[in-house]
Design an enzyme around this catalytic site. Sequence first.
Site, short mmCIF file in Angstrom:
data_model
loop_
_atom_site.label_atom_id
_atom_site.label_comp_id
_atom_site.label_asym_id
_atom_site.label_seq_id
_atom_site.Cartn_x
_atom_site.Cartn_y
_atom_site.Cartn_z
N HIS A 157 -87.68 19.00 43.48
CA HIS A 157 -88.41 20.15 43.80
C HIS A 157 -87.78 21.36 43.38
CE1 HIS A 157 -90.74 17.82 47.34
NE2 HIS A 157 -91.17 17.55 46.19
N PHE A 193 -86.78 12.43 49.39
CA PHE A 193 -85.78 12.74 48.49
C PHE A 193 -86.26 14.22 47.89
CE2 PHE A 193 -86.00 8.07 48.37
CZ PHE A 193 -85.16 7.88 49.52
N CYS A 194 -87.33 15.05 48.51
CA CYS A 194 -87.43 16.24 47.70
C CYS A 194 -87.91 16.11 46.19
CB CYS A 194 -86.31 17.38 47.92
SG CYS A 194 -86.13 17.85 49.51
N ALA A 195 -88.54 15.00 46.03
CA ALA A 195 -89.11 14.60 44.67
C ALA A 195 -90.46 13.77 45.28
CB ALA A 195 -88.17 13.75 44.19
#
Length: 472
Positions: free
Chosen positions: A139, A391-393
């Site tokens: 992100h 995982f902020c993805a």
Amino acid sequence: MSAYATATVAAATSAPAAPCDAAQPLPVLGRDVSVPLVTGGEVTYAALDYAASAPALQRVWDDVAAYAPYYGSVHRGAGYLSQLSTDLFENSRADVAEFLGCRADDHVIFTRSTTDSLNLLAAALPRGTRVFVFETEHHASLLPWERRAAASDVTVSYLDAPRTPAQAVETLEKALAGREPYGPALVCVTGASNVTGEVWPVRELAAAAHAHGARIVLDAAQLAPHHPVDVAASDVDWVAFSGHKLYAPFGSGVLAGRRDWLLAAEPYLAGGGASRKVERRADGGVAVEWHESEARHEAGSPNVIGVYAIAAACKALTEAGFDALVEREQRLVARVREGLAEVPEVKVLSLFGDDAPRVGVISFVVAGWNSSHFAAALSAEYGIGVRDGLFCAHPLVRTLLGAEDDEVGECGAPEAAPGERSLNAIRVSFGAGTPDEHIDRFVTAVRELVTSGAKWDYRTEGGRCVPVSVSA
Ligand code: PMP
């Protein structure tokens, strides 16, 4: 650096690290910390969440401790320690530039983190810039452009997840060929994925970007701690990384690269340090002349310790030798992948397949297990710290899990109940400080949990899976 400061700094900082023995991990802080097991007893903590934050290298800690008594205000102080600190701060820039293989006229700007660096670059984009970014990005490299686009005439094109490195280049080529052949353009690409650990074809993507008149920024948050980065040789225009993933957890990051867009842009933050001259105007307002150096984007008192720590880490890794570090890490990667391959219930997440080059970051799901439950059991029953979540993805993990949009929970903390189908993944990540024993314990733990189940009961509390006895 002035002669008297050189002498003091040399005395203050520790001796160069011994060459790395490829068979041994580099000493890191916390290597002897014991944690309690829910089943009784204690065990040395196995930190296998390097991709989130790596432990400090002992060498970095020693260098920071040696410098700390000499700490002083930088840039404007007249005193000896201020001058010494200013010299150290500016020398750190040169050390980082060398570590990154920067071109002579590149700028090295100190920031708070990769996120901060990429937001800085987004703010500095010329008007009308077209940004191209793969949906697979973290992100931090996915969202800053979108935000800038909302506030100006910048536009963002999101590119579908490629399934091979060659397809990544083809996808980019096609997208760039389809744009209007004028105006500024920027490609943003990750060096190594924080989900799959797979290394992206950075040099080829840079060549494709440049062939179409675009520039490219490399998100090296996960690459730099594992692999040498060479800005000039890979021909990227900018690179961003974070100190806390590079064994220097003191709150600093880096944006390095071409100076022209950075100097043409308004300062990232307005304030002291960035301004060269400020005076009242005849109309009663204030006129500002901004610096034409890195200082332009470094307003406010800088994080001298954080910057010095990053430079210390760069030097320590270089002195240890990346060849040896890479060789050892690749051995650990193979061990984890072979261990997981022996457990049929485990599915390793991958975009590019088994043969793709990768760093020590591996995500997986376990059939019949909620990932939060699995990660909680690894911690409570084996003293192993991994990460579960998205995982902020989010777009990448959704693609890899084949999940529907509305199925997936919040970043890092989906509602989890033991036994439910997993909507998130488990990530194990490691690096220069990881002993073989941590890897062996992890592989054994995965096998035992899958074959024998957890020994303890768990429940969801505040969005996290925790052992019942500890939380009750
Ligand atoms: N990019 C990647 C590939 C990352 O893995 C991360 C951190 N997980 C970031 C960017 C953001 O780094 P930071 O949180 O240090 O800003």
